[in-house]
Design a protein around this motif. Structure first.
Motif, PDB file in Angstrom:
ATOM      1  N   GLU A 953       0.898  -1.000  -0.094  1.00 31.84           N
ATOM      2  CA  GLU A 953      -0.129  -0.034   0.010  1.00 31.84           C
ATOM      3  C   GLU A 953       0.763   1.160   0.039  1.00 31.84           C
ATOM      4  N   ARG A 954       1.956   1.286   0.536  1.00 26.98           N
ATOM      5  CA  ARG A 954       2.758   2.544   0.897  1.00 26.98           C
ATOM      6  C   ARG A 954       3.605   2.781  -0.411  1.00 26.98           C
ATOM      7  N   LEU A 955       3.843   1.452  -1.167  1.00 27.98           N
ATOM      8  CA  LEU A 955       4.551   1.859  -2.486  1.00 27.98           C
ATOM      9  C   LEU A 955       3.653   2.164  -3.496  1.00 27.98           C
ATOM     10  N   GLU A 956       2.543   1.735  -3.301  1.00 26.24           N
ATOM     11  CA  GLU A 956       1.534   2.229  -4.336  1.00 26.24           C
ATOM     12  C   GLU A 956       0.855   3.891  -4.209  1.00 26.24           C
ATOM     13  N   SER A 957       0.937   4.177  -2.915  1.00 24.37           N
ATOM     14  CA  SER A 957       0.866   5.613  -2.589  1.00 24.37           C
ATOM     15  C   SER A 957       1.750   6.356  -2.934  1.00 24.37           C
ATOM     16  N   ARG A 958       3.132   5.843  -2.778  1.00 27.20           N
ATOM     17  CA  ARG A 958       4.335   6.768  -3.242  1.00 27.20           C
ATOM     18  C   ARG A 958       4.414   6.700  -4.808  1.00 27.20           C
ATOM     19  N   ARG A 959       4.061   5.596  -5.517  1.00 25.44           N
ATOM     20  CA  ARG A 959       3.693   5.696  -6.790  1.00 25.44           C
ATOM     21  C   ARG A 959       2.704   6.403  -7.455  1.00 25.44           C
ATOM     22  N   ALA A 960       1.794   6.787  -6.795  1.00 24.22           N
ATOM     23  CA  ALA A 960       0.493   7.523  -7.209  1.00 24.22           C
ATOM     24  C   ALA A 960       1.093   8.926  -7.086  1.00 24.22           C
ATOM     25  N   GLN A 961       1.953   9.340  -6.036  1.00 23.34           N
ATOM     26  CA  GLN A 961       2.312  10.660  -5.908  1.00 23.34           C
ATOM     27  C   GLN A 961       3.381  11.080  -6.681  1.00 23.34           C
ATOM     28  N   LEU A 962       4.362  10.168  -7.163  1.00 25.47           N
ATOM     29  CA  LEU A 962       5.130  10.535  -8.340  1.00 25.47           C
ATOM     30  C   LEU A 962       4.609  10.617  -9.400  1.00 25.47           C
ATOM     31  N   LEU A 963       3.642   9.793  -9.921  1.00 23.81           N
ATOM     32  CA  LEU A 963       2.893  10.110 -11.213  1.00 23.81           C
ATOM     33  C   LEU A 963       2.218  11.550 -11.378  1.00 23.81           C
ATOM     34  N   LEU A 964       1.526  11.563  -9.907  1.00 24.13           N
ATOM     35  CA  LEU A 964       1.069  12.995 -10.119  1.00 24.13           C
ATOM     36  C   LEU A 964       2.019  14.135 -10.139  1.00 24.13           C
ATOM     37  N   LYS A 965       3.020  13.954  -9.450  1.00 21.98           N
ATOM     38  CA  LYS A 965       4.010  15.130  -9.634  1.00 21.98           C
ATOM     39  C   LYS A 965       4.466  14.980 -11.124  1.00 21.98           C
ATOM     40  N   LYS A 966       4.828  13.895 -11.756  1.00 26.46           N
ATOM     41  CA  LYS A 966       5.095  14.249 -13.126  1.00 26.46           C
ATOM     42  C   LYS A 966       4.046  14.597 -14.021  1.00 26.46           C
ATOM     43  N   THR A 967       2.557  14.521 -13.743  1.00 25.97           N
ATOM     44  CA  THR A 967       1.657  15.124 -14.466  1.00 25.97           C
ATOM     45  C   THR A 967       1.932  16.601 -14.308  1.00 25.97           C
ATOM     46  N   TRP A 968       2.052  16.939 -12.948  1.00 25.01           N
ATOM     47  CA  TRP A 968       2.247  18.484 -12.464  1.00 25.01           C
ATOM     48  C   TRP A 968       3.313  19.121 -13.427  1.00 25.01           C
ATOM     49  N   LEU A 969       4.530  18.342 -13.535  1.00 25.58           N
ATOM     50  CA  LEU A 969       5.638  19.083 -13.940  1.00 25.58           C
ATOM     51  C   LEU A 969       5.332  19.324 -15.495  1.00 25.58           C
ATOM     52  N   ARG A 970       5.041  18.058 -16.269  1.00 27.27           N
ATOM     53  CA  ARG A 970       4.681  18.368 -17.508  1.00 27.27           C
ATOM     54  C   ARG A 970       3.575  19.140 -17.764  1.00 27.27           C
ATOM     55  N   GLN A 971       2.595  19.387 -17.346  1.00 26.71           N
ATOM     56  CA  GLN A 971       1.341  20.414 -17.581  1.00 26.71           C
ATOM     57  C   GLN A 971       1.946  21.758 -17.153  1.00 26.71           C
ATOM     58  N   HIS A 972       2.678  22.240 -16.030  1.00 26.84           N
ATOM     59  CA  HIS A 972       3.205  23.527 -15.959  1.00 26.84           C
ATOM     60  C   HIS A 972       4.234  24.007 -16.914  1.00 26.84           C
ATOM     61  N   VAL A 973       5.206  22.937 -16.864  1.00 29.66           N
ATOM     62  CA  VAL A 973       6.190  23.330 -17.530  1.00 29.66           C
ATOM     63  C   VAL A 973       5.912  23.710 -19.094  1.00 29.66           C
ATOM     64  N   MET A 974       5.085  22.639 -19.707  1.00 27.16           N
ATOM     65  CA  MET A 974       4.559  22.872 -21.145  1.00 27.16           C
ATOM     66  C   MET A 974       3.754  24.375 -21.369  1.00 27.16           C
ATOM     67  N   GLU A 975       2.948  24.574 -20.118  1.00 25.30           N
ATOM     68  CA  GLU A 975       2.354  25.796 -20.070  1.00 25.30           C
ATOM     69  C   GLU A 975       3.231  26.878 -20.346  1.00 25.30           C
ATOM     70  N   ARG A 976       4.496  26.775 -19.670  1.00 26.77           N
ATOM     71  CA  ARG A 976       5.408  27.971 -19.697  1.00 26.77           C
ATOM     72  C   ARG A 976       6.205  27.755 -20.746  1.00 26.77           C
ATOM     73  N   GLY A 977       5.951  26.887 -21.616  1.00 24.89           N
ATOM     74  CA  GLY A 977       6.836  27.076 -22.745  1.00 24.89           C
ATOM     75  C   GLY A 977       8.334  26.345 -22.728  1.00 24.89           C
ATOM     76  N   HIS A 978       8.445  25.532 -21.747  1.00 22.03           N
ATOM     77  CA  HIS A 978      10.003  25.127 -21.512  1.00 22.03           C
ATOM     78  C   HIS A 978      10.009  24.161 -22.355  1.00 22.03           C
ATOM     79  N   LEU A 979       9.154  23.479 -22.849  1.00 26.50           N
ATOM     80  CA  LEU A 979       9.176  22.287 -23.562  1.00 26.50           C
ATOM     81  C   LEU A 979       8.603  22.331 -24.958  1.00 26.50           C
TER      82      LEU A 979
END
Length: 979
Positions: A953-979
């Motif tokens: 359960e802990r590993l699954e929770s951590r995996r979900a956090q990392l994926l959410l972080k990845k989604t946030w990074l890609r979304q905001h960075v792409m919106e700012r025109g970095h990528l």
């Protein structure tokens, strides 16, 4: 008689004073506005509102109103008595801060004598006390004391010799103070004949001012000036002055002398119309307050202080529109009196701060770093520096500092030459023009620069180490669980192994690097706010520093990253600062133009005022000398008259002395009835008898003795006469010395005032001359050019640094985010692989916990391989190196990273040797270990299964956090025109 009383109740024109006085002074208006107020106060007369001593004092003073009120029935209990008592008690309740003061009873009785009813008399009394003679009856009698000084000044101006004389007879103008208090405090009631006082009050109520009272003082003194100058003692002068009102009466029957009364009132009206008008009296009062200041003057009533105190120097400002000159001179005088120099706006602190700021090494400016004023920075993808490029400079170069400091010094020197508005220019430079430089100097880019270099290097090293470990251990196998789990056994939780793995260590380093970049973005935003003048103390980053990777889960992933100042933002900031500078310079230019135009208009007015004021002071000097000469002339005439009188008395006394001793034929016989008085008187009519020589000698001796006694008595009378004259002469000498001292003091004060006026006039003329010259405007335009050049230099320096740092942060953020996303992908894959292994363990553990005998026991023989708890040598060495590097990071990043360093120091600790041995040969350990009971093995399997589920359960929770972080990074960075 009733006819006389009726005459007093009407003006010479036939108007009723009972109607005219309240209407003229506003008492009728107050009566209408506050209907019932007087009667309400009367109803309180027996209440505690009236202090017992006030009532007692009123009862005591009522019988002593004076001879002017013989026509009123002021017997105790009479109609007029009760009316007067009610008026005074009502006033004491109406104005408790004033209360009842002696002489009020005479004023109130005079109002009733004029025919006013009780309520009108009350409101007229209020007007007289609060508006006509303000401060006369209040605590300290400050208004009366001020008017004593005004009265003395009036004497010096209108009757200079009399003023000198009464001032010389007694110190501190005691005579003038006594007479003014007796005349002014009573408003001349019982001083002048009733008819004259009534007409004087007509003038008082007509202008609602005390100017007629001063006019009456002068009109009463003028015809009696010679008599006053003839007095030689204070008591004699006071006695004469107290009887001056009687000079308007006929001595035969005590009736008014209409001729004298009419002449007196005619002179009063003449003075009111010209020299002693209310405006002139107010001006004289203000001048007395200005030139003869007293600490108690600050408590004077508002009716007096409404006219500001003035001096001779203040007359120079009459008609000037350049009002700032008076305030400027007052500041200079205050600074001079305090022994301090005038505080001027200076740029020395700005120059010192500029030179104390960290200096950057000169380096060639890159193409993207150059930008013309007003041009927007437009970075392109080709302008992004390679990853190995260092951060941009965080400050100014030595050449920039020296050049800007020289510009500031030159601008300050030019501003100090302006006769006016130089401080406004320096304030503009200090608070607006140099604001972009202040943003550079006060920024924290230098420590952030050192920090981000270290963190970027650490992140690169950890990323490379993770890739190398993956390459070394995976051998082309996609299963990343082998990097975490080295055994097929499960004896304890594997969550600590994951949390301390190189995956999480690298993720944490990525977060720390992004947080540092966010701190830099916040600092850049703060610099922009200072640039445009928003005056923000600090801008908090939207991604705060985390104390460890566990804190990363608390970050609001929906929050946007603080944007770097882009080209549009920098262009707007540059334009905003430029517009603000130009607008403020335009405001100062308009002020300079107005100052110039006002000075052109004021210069001739000042010269006229200076001529008028100095001429007036010179006239005062001349008048003072004339007053002394006039007094001396009168004193000389008086002295000559007294000398002639003394000579006549001496001649008479000398003749009597000779006659008393020159009776040669006087012979005294014992038988003769010749008295001593006859001999002394020189009576020699008594016939002498023929006597013997002896008797003749005796008579001769007796007669001479009588003549000597008579001569001695005459000598005593003569000595007394001479002593009286000697004493009078001594008093005259003292008076003359006092006159000289007073005159010298007055001349000295007038000369000092004249010198001050000359100095002030010279300063004002120099100021207005400088302001009215065309060079004033031309100098300001030269300063405008310097200020605009310095402003351009300051904002472009700040814009260049902001642009370079924005490009650097933008580029580095893109690099870190790309690596971070890759690390998240690898980490989530590793978590998935570990979860797959844990699923297998969980299936076996569930089976073991539900099977009976023969089931394998879960003892130490089935523990995980020790390599799981302690990474292999290479991984362990990398973790040791990570500890060292994280300690360096802790020292630079501050106290917030302390927890990370403490945790990393414990990462390299291995398990004990016995556990390692048992994990290395699980079968041997199992063979040698005693067989546990079945129930015990099932219980352990159940507990391990529960722990395994928690790990999953802990590993699954951590995996979900990392994926959410990845989604946030890609979304905001792409919106700012970095990528």
């Amino acid at each position: 008689p009733p006819r006389a009383m009726d005459r007093w109740r009407h003006t010479p024109q036939g108007a009723s004073r009972a109607e005219q006085w309240p209407r003229a002074c506003g008492a009728s208006t107050s009566r209408r506005e506050f209907t019932g107020h007087f009667h309400a106060l009367v109803e309180l007369r027996s209440d505690e509102t009236h202090a017992l001593e006030v009532c007692a004092q009123i009862e005591k003073d009522l019988p002593r109103v004076g001879g002017a009120f013989d026509e009123l029935d002021l017997t105790p209990g009479g109609v007029a008595w009760n009316a007067l008592r009610r008026v005074l008690l009502a006033f004491a309740s109406h104005a408790p801060d004033v209360g009842y003061v002696q002489s009020m009873h005479s004023i109130a009785a005079f109002l009733l004598l004029a025919g006013a009813d009780e309520e009108d008399a009350f409101w007229c009394l209020v007007t007289l006390v609060q508006e006509v003679v303000p401060g006369y009856f209040s605590s300290g009698m400050l208004g009366a004391k001020l008017d004593q000084r005004v009265f003395s000044q009036l004497l010096r101006e209108h009757l200079p010799a009399v003023g000198l004389h009464v001032a010389a007879l007694a110190a501190d103008d005691i005579i003038a103070a006594i007479m003014s208090s007796q005349w002014l405090l009573t408003l001349f009631v019982n001083v002048l004949p009733t008819r004259v006082t009534m007409e004087l009050w007509d003038e008082v109520f007509s202008c609602v001012h005390r100017a007629p009272l001063f006019a009456a003082c002068i009109a009463l003194l003028e015809p009696n000036a010679e008599d006053i100058l003839a007095t030689t003692e204070m008591g004699e002068a006071i006695e004469l002055l107290q009887k001056l009102g009687d000079t308007l009466l006929q001595t035969a029957d005590g009736e008014d002398d209409d001729t004298k009364c009419d002449a007196f009132m005619s002179r009063v009206r003449e003075l009111i119309a010209k020299d002693l008008s209310p405006a002139r009296v107010d001006g004289l009062t203000a001048r007395v307050r200005g030139k003869q200041r007293r600490p108690s003057d600050i408590r004077l009533p508002k009716a007096i202080t409404d006219v500001a105190a003035s001096t001779d120097v203040d007359d120079l400002y009459i008609g000037l529109v350049s009002r700032d000159l008076q305030q400027k001179m007052a500041q200079l005088n205050a600074a001079a009196a305090a022994g301090a120099h005038e505080e001027k706006t200076s740029l020395r602190s700005e120059i010192a701060a500029l030179k104390a700021a960290p200096i950057e090494d000169d380096r060639a400016s890159s193409p993207q770093a150059s930008m013309n004023d007003g041009d927007a920075p437009r970075p392109s993808a080709s302008e992004i520096e390679p990853p190995s490029a260092p951060p941009p400079s965080s400050g100014l170069t030595a050449d920039d500092v020296d050049s800007i400091a020289a510009q500031i010094v030159a601008l300050e020197a030019h501003a100090c030459t302006l006769p006016e508005h130089g401080s406004d220019v320096l304030a503009l430079v200090k608070h607006t023009v140099l604001r972009p430089l202040r943003a550079i100097i006060e920024s924290r880019l230098k420590p952030f620069r050192e920090e981000i270099v270290f963190l970027d290097r650490e992140f690169s090293m950890k990323t490379q180490r993770l890739r190398r470990v993956i390459d070394e251990n995976s051998d082309g196998v996609s299963d990343l669980s082998q990097l975490v789990l080295r055994s097929q056994a499960y004896t304890k939780s594997v969550w600590p192994l994951w949390s301390e793995s190189l995956f999480e260590d690298t993720v944490e380093q990525a977060e720390i690097t992004l947080e540092s970049l966010e701190q830099i973005r916040a600092e850049l935003s703060w610099m922009v706010s200072v640039f445009v003048g928003e005056k923000k103390k600090e801008i908090a980053p939207k991604i705060p520093r985390a104390e460890g990777w566990e804190d990363l889960a608390t970050v609001n992933l929906m929050e946007a990253i603080t944007p770097e100042p882009d080209a549009e933002c920098l262009n707007a900031s540059v334009q905003s600062h430029k517009n603000e500078t130009e607008n403020k310079l335009s405001e100062i230019r308009a002020a300079v133009t107005k100052t110039h135009e006002d000075a052109v208009r004021d210069l001739p007015v000042l010269r006229k005022n200076l001529s008028t004021t100095t001429g007036k002071l010179k006239e005062e000097l001349s008048s003072e000398e004339d007053a002394v000469n006039s007094w001396a002339s009168a004193a000389e005439k008086r002295n000559a008259f007294k000398q002639q009188s003394m000579q006549a008395k001496l001649r008479d006394a000398s003749g009597g002395l000779l006659r008393a001793y020159d009776a040669k034929s006087l012979v005294v016989d014992a038988s003769d009835d010749v008295s001593e008085e006859n001999a002394v008187a020189g009576d020699v009519t008594t016939p002498l008898r023929t006597t013997t020589p002896r008797s003749e000698l005796e008579r001769s001796h007796a007669a001479e003795e009588l003549r000597l006694q008579a001569a001695l008595q005459n000598m005593k009378n003569l000595e007394m006469m001479l002593n009286r004259r000697a004493n009078a002469l001594e008093r005259e000498k003292q008076t003359a010395a006092s006159v000289r001292a007073i005159s010298e003091r007055t001349l000295s004060q007038t000369n000092a005032s004249l010198l001050l006026v000359f100095e002030a006039g010279e300063w004002l003329e120099s100021q207005l001359t400088a302001r009215s010259s065309l060079g004033f405007v031309d100098k300001f335009e030269d300063i405008v050019v310097l200020a605009e050049e310095l402003s351009t230099r300051a904002r472009m320096s700040c814009a260049r640094i902001l642009q370079e740092w924005a490009l650097f942060v933008r580029k580095l953020t893109s690099q870190v985010v790309l690596e971070y996303v890759s690390i998240i992908d690898t980490s989530t894959q590793a978590i998935s692989d570990v979860q797959g292994v844990l699923d297998g363990h969980l299936s076996r553990l569930d089976s073991a916990s539900s099977v009976g005998a023969g089931s394998p026991t879960f003892s130490s023989a089935r523990a995980l391989d020790p390599s799981v708890a302690s990474p292999p040598g290479s991984l362990r060495a990398s973790l040791g190196g990570l500890t060292t590097h994280m300690e360096k990071l802790t020292d630079i990043a501050g106290s917030k990273l302390g927890t990370i360093g403490n945790r990393l120091r414990n990462m390299g600790v291995t398990t004990n040797a016995s556990d390692a041995a048992s994990l290395a040969s699980p079968r041997a350990a199992g063979a040698s270990a005693p067989q546990a009971p079945l129930t015990t093995s099932a219980s352990k399997a159940s507990k391990l299964a529960m722990t395994c589920r928690e790990d999953n359960e802990r590993l699954e929770s951590r995996r979900a956090q990392l994926l959410l972080k990845k989604t946030w990074l890609r979304q905001h960075v792409m919106e700012r025109g970095h990528l």
